[in-house]
Design a protein around this motif. Structure first.
Motif, PDB file in Angstrom:
ATOM      1  N   GLY A  16       0.813  -1.210   0.000  1.00  0.00           N
ATOM      2  CA  GLY A  16       0.000   0.000   0.000  1.00  0.00           C
ATOM      3  C   GLY A  16       0.841   1.252   0.000  1.00  0.00           C
ATOM      4  N   PRO A  17       0.656   2.136   0.982  1.00  0.00           N
ATOM      5  CA  PRO A  17       1.422   3.385   1.005  1.00  0.00           C
ATOM      6  C   PRO A  17       2.925   3.177   1.136  1.00  0.00           C
ATOM      7  N   ALA A  18       3.343   2.062   1.717  1.00  0.00           N
ATOM      8  CA  ALA A  18       4.776   1.810   1.900  1.00  0.00           C
ATOM      9  C   ALA A  18       5.504   1.580   0.582  1.00  0.00           C
ATOM     10  N   ILE A  19       4.760   1.165  -0.457  1.00  0.00           N
ATOM     11  CA  ILE A  19       5.385   0.932  -1.767  1.00  0.00           C
ATOM     12  C   ILE A  19       4.708   1.780  -2.846  1.00  0.00           C
ATOM     13  N   GLY A  20       4.189   2.931  -2.426  1.00  0.00           N
ATOM     14  CA  GLY A  20       3.601   3.859  -3.384  1.00  0.00           C
ATOM     15  C   GLY A  20       2.337   3.340  -4.045  1.00  0.00           C
ATOM     16  N   PHE A  21       1.626   2.427  -3.355  1.00  0.00           N
ATOM     17  CA  PHE A  21       0.354   1.870  -3.833  1.00  0.00           C
ATOM     18  C   PHE A  21       0.499   1.065  -5.124  1.00  0.00           C
ATOM     19  N   GLN A  22       1.701   0.663  -5.497  1.00  0.00           N
ATOM     20  CA  GLN A  22       1.848  -0.139  -6.698  1.00  0.00           C
ATOM     21  C   GLN A  22       1.521  -1.600  -6.399  1.00  0.00           C
ATOM     22  N   GLN A  23       1.276  -2.372  -7.448  1.00  0.00           N
ATOM     23  CA  GLN A  23       1.004  -3.788  -7.286  1.00  0.00           C
ATOM     24  C   GLN A  23       2.209  -4.500  -6.697  1.00  0.00           C
ATOM     25  N   VAL A  24       1.926  -5.514  -5.893  1.00  0.00           N
ATOM     26  CA  VAL A  24       2.999  -6.289  -5.273  1.00  0.00           C
ATOM     27  C   VAL A  24       3.874  -6.944  -6.334  1.00  0.00           C
ATOM     28  N   THR A  25       3.261  -7.383  -7.437  1.00  0.00           N
ATOM     29  CA  THR A  25       4.037  -8.035  -8.499  1.00  0.00           C
ATOM     30  C   THR A  25       5.158  -7.137  -8.996  1.00  0.00           C
ATOM     31  N   ALA A  26       4.852  -5.871  -9.209  1.00  0.00           N
ATOM     32  CA  ALA A  26       5.875  -4.936  -9.661  1.00  0.00           C
ATOM     33  C   ALA A  26       6.990  -4.813  -8.633  1.00  0.00           C
ATOM     34  N   GLN A  27       6.630  -4.749  -7.360  1.00  0.00           N
ATOM     35  CA  GLN A  27       7.627  -4.644  -6.299  1.00  0.00           C
ATOM     36  C   GLN A  27       8.504  -5.890  -6.250  1.00  0.00           C
ATOM     37  N   TYR A  53       9.418  -7.763  -8.695  1.00  0.00           N
ATOM     38  CA  TYR A  53      10.378  -7.768  -9.793  1.00  0.00           C
ATOM     39  C   TYR A  53      11.388  -6.630  -9.689  1.00  0.00           C
ATOM     40  N   GLN A  54      11.086  -5.627  -8.883  1.00  0.00           N
ATOM     41  CA  GLN A  54      12.067  -4.569  -8.618  1.00  0.00           C
ATOM     42  C   GLN A  54      13.061  -4.981  -7.541  1.00  0.00           C
ATOM     43  N   ASP A  55      12.607  -5.770  -6.582  1.00  0.00           N
ATOM     44  CA  ASP A  55      13.439  -6.147  -5.441  1.00  0.00           C
ATOM     45  C   ASP A  55      13.446  -7.665  -5.321  1.00  0.00           C
ATOM     46  N   THR A  56      14.486  -8.292  -5.826  1.00  0.00           N
ATOM     47  CA  THR A  56      14.531  -9.751  -5.857  1.00  0.00           C
ATOM     48  C   THR A  56      14.877 -10.373  -4.509  1.00  0.00           C
ATOM     49  N   ASP A  57      15.098  -9.555  -3.477  1.00  0.00           N
ATOM     50  CA  ASP A  57      15.229 -10.104  -2.129  1.00  0.00           C
ATOM     51  C   ASP A  57      13.898 -10.676  -1.653  1.00  0.00           C
ATOM     52  N   ILE A  58      12.819 -10.202  -2.236  1.00  0.00           N
ATOM     53  CA  ILE A  58      11.487 -10.683  -1.867  1.00  0.00           C
ATOM     54  C   ILE A  58      11.310 -12.099  -2.413  1.00  0.00           C
ATOM     55  N   MET A  59      11.014 -13.037  -1.536  1.00  0.00           N
ATOM     56  CA  MET A  59      10.790 -14.414  -1.963  1.00  0.00           C
ATOM     57  C   MET A  59       9.324 -14.654  -2.283  1.00  0.00           C
ATOM     58  N   LEU A  60       8.454 -14.161  -1.410  1.00  0.00           N
ATOM     59  CA  LEU A  60       7.016 -14.375  -1.552  1.00  0.00           C
ATOM     60  C   LEU A  60       6.298 -13.039  -1.528  1.00  0.00           C
ATOM     61  N   GLY A  61       5.283 -12.911  -2.363  1.00  0.00           N
ATOM     62  CA  GLY A  61       4.484 -11.694  -2.358  1.00  0.00           C
ATOM     63  C   GLY A  61       3.008 -12.024  -2.449  1.00  0.00           C
ATOM     64  N   TYR A  62       2.184 -11.100  -1.971  1.00  0.00           N
ATOM     65  CA  TYR A  62       0.730 -11.272  -2.036  1.00  0.00           C
ATOM     66  C   TYR A  62       0.237 -10.829  -3.415  1.00  0.00           C
ATOM     67  N   VAL A  63      -0.213 -11.778  -4.208  1.00  0.00           N
ATOM     68  CA  VAL A  63      -0.636 -11.510  -5.577  1.00  0.00           C
ATOM     69  C   VAL A  63      -2.056 -12.040  -5.769  1.00  0.00           C
ATOM     70  N   ASP A  64      -2.966 -11.202  -6.227  1.00  0.00           N
ATOM     71  CA  ASP A  64      -4.320 -11.651  -6.548  1.00  0.00           C
ATOM     72  C   ASP A  64      -4.261 -12.509  -7.807  1.00  0.00           C
ATOM     73  N   SER A  65      -5.114 -13.510  -7.887  1.00  0.00           N
ATOM     74  CA  SER A  65      -5.037 -14.420  -9.033  1.00  0.00           C
ATOM     75  C   SER A  65      -5.373 -13.731 -10.345  1.00  0.00           C
ATOM     76  N   ASP A  66      -6.230 -12.706 -10.318  1.00  0.00           N
ATOM     77  CA  ASP A  66      -6.487 -11.981 -11.569  1.00  0.00           C
ATOM     78  C   ASP A  66      -5.283 -11.137 -11.968  1.00  0.00           C
ATOM     79  N   GLN A  67      -4.565 -10.612 -10.991  1.00  0.00           N
ATOM     80  CA  GLN A  67      -3.347  -9.867 -11.295  1.00  0.00           C
ATOM     81  C   GLN A  67      -2.253 -10.797 -11.834  1.00  0.00           C
ATOM     82  N   ALA A  68      -2.270 -12.052 -11.384  1.00  0.00           N
ATOM     83  CA  ALA A  68      -1.302 -13.012 -11.906  1.00  0.00           C
ATOM     84  C   ALA A  68      -1.516 -13.221 -13.404  1.00  0.00           C
TER      85      ALA A  68
END
Length: 393
Positions: free
Chosen positions: A111-122, A124-139
């Motif tokens: 949300g506000p911590a990542i500028g309200f962008q989709q988790v998927t974008a975050q 792919y920007q930060d590969t330290d992230i192993m798991l992210g919350y992704v809606d199935s339609d966004q997938a």
């Protein structure tokens, strides 16, 4: 009547190490093995030893500020978690079945911590992230350029809703009725569900407004003339009890009930890294399942961490202990959390996934949005790592 949710199977340490070849390998360490995590926690590793198969810190990117919908994740935190107000994260030793696993978990807010962008974008920007919350339609939406695969579904029914003032609109019973009223509908820009609502003619594209930022100010200022997105596990309580300028009930319909049965906030990995992370996921996903069961059985300790984190983050989002309690009750009562198509928690219904893929693919093809040609149920989610013995009843 409220259903009582408890563990379907309580696994002993011995039983846990006989679940299968992958788990058995990971349980090869001795009972006396101990390790010190990056967090500084030092203790004996229990039956689930993630230290040889997972990153030293398992980083998870959530889709919003800390809240009860993320309770299963915060349930993983062991003693004395660290709240980093600057980074908007909570971290600490990762525990499973009440025992240390040899690694840390870092939970990052969205949300506000990542500028309200989709988790998927975050992700792919930060590969330290192993798991992210992704809606199935966004997938499906991001399948061409930022593909992900869901491995765990913490919410069986999407709690997202559209809400309205029942006093202003006494004849509105469903979201579709708002179209006849010409009501402006506030939502977060980029949410794929709005393409469904407008594409199916449930709402008119001219009446939707993507300027919603999570604040109640616009809804309140409109005095009941606008509708707004929200969560059935939050806004009904917030607007009646915590928004003094409103202070009355709202009416709503779940997006799920409009014929849009997506999996909200499924925990996903980048598709190309599924195999690289498979040894970790074989042990971590069952731990997530168990954490979900334990959280909804006894949420108080974890809710206290969530409430404290929100207060320290100070993003403008307010989350009270009373709201956390309401969210747990609402998710149980509305069966937003619960088992999948059988007696297992966190798994995916393959027919439902197929419906989602077909529906969302059609929406984006009509809108001339490029998606992967090979997108299919198995490319957006998998039950490969789910332990069928862990469930809620």
């Amino acid at each position: 009547m409220r259903r009582t949710h408890t563990t379907r199977t309580v696994l002993s340490v011995a039983a846990l190490c006989t679940l299968g070849a992958a788990t058995l390998t990971a349980c090869g360490g001795s009972d006396s093995e101990s390790a010190e995590a990056a967090s500084g926690y030092s203790g004996e590793i229990g039956a689930v030893d993630l230290s040889e198969v997972c990153p030293a810190t398992v980083v998870v990117q959530t889709d919003w500020n800390p809240e009860a919908e993320h309770g299963h994740l915060y349930e993983l935190l062991g003693p004395d978690p660290t709240i980093d107000a600057g980074a908007k994260s909570v971290s600490g030793p990762l525990f499973a079945w009440g025992e240390y696993t040899g690694v840390d978990v870092e939970i990052r807010s969205g949300g506000p911590a990542i500028g309200f962008q989709q988790v998927t974008a975050q992700m792919y920007q930060d590969t330290d992230i192993m798991l992210g919350y992704v809606d199935s339609d966004q997938a499906v939406q991001n399948s061409l350029n930022n593909p992900t695969v869901g491995v765990f579904a913490p919410l069986d029914i999407n709690p997202q809703m559209i809400m309205w003032d029942p006093e202003t609109y006494p004849d509105v019973a469903r979201i579709a009725d708002l179209k006849d009223e010409g009501t402006r509908v506030l939502y977060f820009e980029g949410n794929a569900y709005m393409d469904y609502l407008t594409g199916e003619g449930i709402l008119d594209p001219e009446q939707v407004d993507g300027s919603y930022d999570g604040s109640p100010s616009n809804f309140v200022a409109a005095g009941g003339s606008v509708a707004q997105q929200g969560y059935a596990s939050a806004e009904p309580f917030i607007y009646e009890n915590e928004v003094a300028e409103w202070g009355k009930p709202v009416a709503y319909e779940l997006l799920h009930d409009t014929g849009y049965p997506i999996y909200k906030s499924m925990m996903a990995v980048r598709s190309a890294e599924l195999e690289d992370n498979s040894a970790c996921l074989e042990m971590l996903v069952p731990a997530l399942q168990q954490a979900e069961v334990e959280y909804f059985a006894e949420p108080d300790r974890t809710n206290a961490v969530i409430v404290d984190a929100v207060e320290q983050f100070n993003t403008g989002w307010v989350y009270s202990a009373e709201l956390a309690d309401f969210a747990v009750e609402a998710m149980l009562d509305r069966e937003i959390v619960g088992n999948g198509p059988d007696s297992t928690v966190g798994n995916f219904d393959e027919e439902r996934l197929a419906d989602i893929v077909g529906m969302v693919t059609g929406i984006y093809e009509a809108a001339d949005v490029a998606i992967a040609e090979d997108v299919a149920p198995e490319t957006i989610a998998t039950n490969r790592f789910i332990d069928p013995a862990i469930g809620m009843n």
